[in-house]
Design a protein around this motif. Structure first.
Motif, PDB file in Angstrom:
ATOM      1  N   PRO A   1      63.313   9.612  41.097  1.00 24.04           N
ATOM      2  CA  PRO A   1      64.181  10.053  40.036  1.00 24.04           C
ATOM      3  C   PRO A   1      65.430   9.689  40.152  1.00 24.04           C
ATOM      4  O   PRO A   1      66.153   9.840  41.163  1.00 24.04           O
TER       5      PRO A   1
ATOM      6  N   LYS B   1      51.394  12.296  30.421  1.00 27.43           N
ATOM      7  CA  LYS B   1      52.783  11.703  30.517  1.00 27.43           C
ATOM      8  C   LYS B   1      53.862  12.652  30.324  1.00 27.43           C
ATOM      9  O   LYS B   1      54.779  12.936  31.044  1.00 27.43           O
TER      10      LYS B   1
ATOM     11  N   ASP C   1      58.628  16.383  37.021  1.00 26.72           N
ATOM     12  CA  ASP C   1      59.766  15.781  37.678  1.00 26.72           C
ATOM     13  C   ASP C   1      61.145  16.470  37.185  1.00 26.72           C
ATOM     14  O   ASP C   1      62.075  16.650  38.016  1.00 26.72           O
ATOM     15  N   LEU C   2      60.866  16.734  36.104  1.00 27.37           N
ATOM     16  CA  LEU C   2      62.370  17.541  35.409  1.00 27.37           C
ATOM     17  C   LEU C   2      62.390  18.934  36.285  1.00 27.37           C
ATOM     18  O   LEU C   2      63.834  19.203  36.609  1.00 27.37           O
TER      19      LEU C   2
ATOM     20  N   GLU D   1      65.036   8.325  28.728  1.00 27.88           N
ATOM     21  CA  GLU D   1      63.693   8.623  29.592  1.00 27.88           C
ATOM     22  C   GLU D   1      63.979   8.874  31.115  1.00 27.88           C
ATOM     23  O   GLU D   1      64.539   7.657  31.417  1.00 27.88           O
ATOM     24  N   ARG D   2      63.667   9.795  31.684  1.00 29.04           N
ATOM     25  CA  ARG D   2      63.789   9.511  33.315  1.00 29.04           C
ATOM     26  C   ARG D   2      62.178   9.110  33.717  1.00 29.04           C
ATOM     27  O   ARG D   2      61.292   9.324  33.160  1.00 29.04           O
TER      28      ARG D   2
ATOM     29  N   LYS E   1      64.077  18.842  27.638  1.00 28.22           N
ATOM     30  CA  LYS E   1      65.133  19.018  28.331  1.00 28.22           C
ATOM     31  C   LYS E   1      66.340  19.931  28.098  1.00 28.22           C
ATOM     32  O   LYS E   1      66.863  20.484  29.218  1.00 28.22           O
TER      33      LYS E   1
ATOM     34  N   ALA F   1      59.029   9.160  35.009  1.00 30.67           N
ATOM     35  CA  ALA F   1      58.153  10.156  35.896  1.00 30.67           C
ATOM     36  C   ALA F   1      57.077   9.326  36.644  1.00 30.67           C
ATOM     37  O   ALA F   1      56.987   8.054  36.187  1.00 30.67           O
TER      38      ALA F   1
ATOM     39  N   TYR G   1      56.609  14.245  33.212  1.00 32.31           N
ATOM     40  CA  TYR G   1      57.839  14.335  32.963  1.00 32.31           C
ATOM     41  C   TYR G   1      58.495  15.777  33.261  1.00 32.31           C
ATOM     42  O   TYR G   1      59.375  15.836  33.970  1.00 32.31           O
TER      43      TYR G   1
ATOM     44  N   LYS H   1      60.158  11.181  21.816  1.00 32.75           N
ATOM     45  CA  LYS H   1      61.567  11.084  22.319  1.00 32.75           C
ATOM     46  C   LYS H   1      62.388  12.318  22.209  1.00 32.75           C
ATOM     47  O   LYS H   1      62.893  12.839  23.082  1.00 32.75           O
TER      48      LYS H   1
ATOM     49  N   ARG I   1      60.884  15.435  23.846  1.00 39.23           N
ATOM     50  CA  ARG I   1      61.381  15.459  25.238  1.00 39.23           C
ATOM     51  C   ARG I   1      62.815  15.695  25.539  1.00 39.23           C
ATOM     52  O   ARG I   1      63.361  16.458  26.392  1.00 39.23           O
TER      53      ARG I   1
END
Ligand code: FHN
Length: 628
Positions: free
Chosen positions: A35, A267, A274-275, A53-54, A234, A56, A271, A227, A230
């Protein structure tokens, strides 16, 4: 409130975990996208989010199973706490369950009222603009939860109506920008502080299905919604550090159409992991299946036994509605609620019990009263020991006269049908064990325990201590359990075909059969995400001599041999599926094991779990698996 440092630390830990699990398989580390640093908080306009977007983890070599929810530190609080408060609170609360239509008729619903009563969007927005939950008191809400004995809270941050209950920057359809509420207040921040101060975990419900976002229904524009979704998630993770995300609205439906797919869920889950690698996530992040998220979510019902392959939590209303409905006075009794909690615990489940605050943000007093009564029962004579940190009894069958949970070397028999004077309570044994002492919590009456037929008879000598449930504590010797083994895992041969033909492309040791390659992943970067096969061989060493239940979670195909006998044969392509076998195993003995797996196309999952009367369900640990 989360600090940047703490999240970075989490993410570093998360990467280490990913790599550790990859290295444990002595494989080429999974292709985990390192990341990048999160982009600086992007300036957003009121209607769109530009948060980048990061990347993932995805692609061949990715394995999303980074731990076993049955044993991971990450999920320990969830498995111990058992009892949580659900809060349904949104713009719908402002209508308090009723809407007068243009023709003068009154339409009734709670959190679904906009859709079920066909309220035009402009009309619904107009009523939301008057929403002013000025009396929402986070400390009082948390006190009600504590008084009940609840250990965590899950509040609707955004329900299907799409209205955000926090000052999101993604759009202006939220409690800060579209209400009559004090613009200096943030009820999620208030609840976060009150929960932290009280030592209670806080989670957020978030509906994928969104009735308000114009880009939601059309698959062509749905990525724009994703989008924004997410970006909102976040915000929630970065600004409020939730312990848990409770997704909902994942099902196929219309009015409006819901384009959400299992692949979208893969997905999104990647995500989020990972966050924040510590997050606990429910199965509605995907399609409410055994392979989605960390736990199953039966609703308004309690499964009759521990759920195969996944943790679980039953969510229920206190009356007949999730959101506030002023006319609904059909409150469950505290006795029923306590018995529900005892039943869920005795089957290794959690109980998420709902309150629906009214238009002013107040939790209805009948809810508060029942929650206090539940807490009073739990705090009386240590009866809470039958719940907190407890789980499936295991050693005995569930009786008809109540429920039995286990905590360490104690069984807690919660008796709801007290025996007549001189009569006994029978418990059917599932394995050999001894009772070394017995007592009734809250009473000094004598309790005798004798072997009887297929189990034991427990005979109290006095009266029940209360009408809800009287708890008999049985101290038990569960019989011999061998020390943990010295295994490192099974021999793993990976083929680049689904027939397991030819020479394996990779041969290595695989610490555990705990894999979620999903759509894009595979066992190694050199193995394509479709058309691969795996054979595991070696020996399996149980720690107890009893009948084990072996459970596979597989997609597409799987079969298992123990001591040369085919015990699970699921060798026809299937969606994510549970298969089970009962196998008598001997403690300390090395039973030969062979597992074959094939992925043709689509999703790929393979887990091997076990449980027994004395062993709670878990992925078979590496210490009990040997390559020969
Ligand atoms: O549609 C929702 C409903 O409003 C409520 O939020 C429940 C609670 O789990 N979930 C959905 C129905 O399954």
């Amino acid at each position: 409130m989360r600090t940047q440092f703490s999240r970075t630390r989490r993410r570093v830990a998360g990467i280490a975990l990913l790599l550790a699990s990859a290295l444990a398989a002595t494989a080429v580390p999974a292709a985990v996208a390192a990341p990048t640093e999160p982009p600086a908080a992007a300036a957003t306009t009121a209607t769109t989010a530009t948060t980048a977007e990061r990347p993932a983890p995805t692609g061949p070599g990715t394995d999303h199973a980074t731990d076993d929810p049955f044993t991971a530190d990450r999920t320990n609080w969830f498995r111990q706490d058992r009892f949580g408060m659900f809060i349904h609170f949104g713009a719908y609360s402002n209508l308090e369950g009723e809407y007068k239509k243009a023709d003068g008729s009154v339409c009734r619903d709670a959190e679904w009222i906009q859709r079920q009563c066909d309220i035009p969007k402009a009309e619904y927005e107009k009523q939301a603009a008057t929403f002013n939950p000025a009396d929402f008191d986070a400390k009082a809400v948390v006190k009600a939860a504590k008084d009940a004995g609840m250990r965590y809270i899950v509040i609707t941050s955004k329900h299907h109506e799409g209205y955000a209950m926090w000052p999101t920057k993604v759009n202006d359809w939220n409690l800060r920008d579209h209400s009559s509420f004090d613009k200096k207040r943030d009820i999620l921040a208030e609840l976060k502080k009150a929960s932290d101060d009280a030592g209670i975990k806080l989670g957020f419900y978030y509906s994928i299905w969104d009735w308000h976002d114009p880009d939601f229904p059309d698959p062509a524009t749905f990525p724009k919604y994703e989008k924004r979704m997410r970006a909102q998630l976040k915000e929630l993770v970065d600004n409020y550090d939730p312990a848990l995300l409770w997704f909902d609205g994942e099902w196929d439906t219309d009015k409006p159409n819901n384009p959400w797919t299992a692949k979208d869920g893969e997905k999104l889950e990647a995500y989020l992991r990972d966050l924040d690698p510590d997050l606990v996530i429910n199965n509605r992040v995907g399609k409410r299946r055994v392979v989605d998220g960390d736990y199953g979510t039966p609703e308004q019902e309690i499964p009759g036994a521990p759920v195969d392959g996944q943790l679980w939590e039953s969510c229920m209303t206190l009356n007949g509605h999730w959101g506030f409905a002023r006319y609904d006075t059909n409150w469950k009794s505290s006795s029923t609620l306590v018995r529900n909690l005892l039943s869920t615990t005795s089957r290794s489940g959690n109980y998420l019990l709902n309150v629906g605050p009214d238009a002013r943000g107040r939790v209805p007093q009948p809810s508060v009263d029942r929650l206090k009564q539940m807490g009073d029962w739990l705090r009386t004579s240590g009866q809470g020991e039958a719940v907190f940190g407890a789980r499936y009894g295991g050693l005995v069958e569930e009786p008809s006269w109540g429920s039995v949970s286990r905590k360490g070397d104690k069984l807690y028999a919660a008796v709801t049908q007290w025996p007549a004077s001189g009569a006994a309570l029978h418990l059917k044994a599932r394995t050999d064990f001894r009772v070394t002492s017995a007592r009734v919590l809250g009473s000094d009456q004598k309790v005798t325990v004798t072997k009887s037929g297929d189990g034991i008879d427990v005979k109290p000598s006095g009266a029940a201590t209360n009408d809800t449930a009287t708890v008999i504590e049985l101290k038990v010797d569960p019989g011999p359990t061998a020390r943990p083994g010295k295994g490192k895992g099974l021999k793993q041969e990976i083929f680049d075909n689904a027939d397991l033909s030819g020479t394996p492309k990779i041969t290595r040791t695989d610490a555990t059969l705990n894999h979620a390659w999903k759509y894009e992943g595979s066992p190694a970067a050199s193995i394509p995400s479709d058309q691969f096969g795996i054979r595991w061989t070696g020996t399996l060493e149980p720690r107890r001599s009893e009948t084990y239940t072996l459970t596979t979670v597989s997609d597409d195909m799987a079969r298992v041999w123990i001591d040369g006998k085919l015990v699970i044969d699921s060798w026809t392509p299937h969606e994510p599926k549970i298969d089970k076998a009962q196998v008598a195993l001997t403690a300390g003995k090395r039973h030969s094991v062979k597992v074959e797996y094939a992925e043709q196309t689509g999703e790929a999952h393979m887990k091997l779990l076990w449980s027994s009367p004395g062993q709670e369900q878990q992925v078979v640990p590496a210490t009990q698996l040997y390559a020969r």
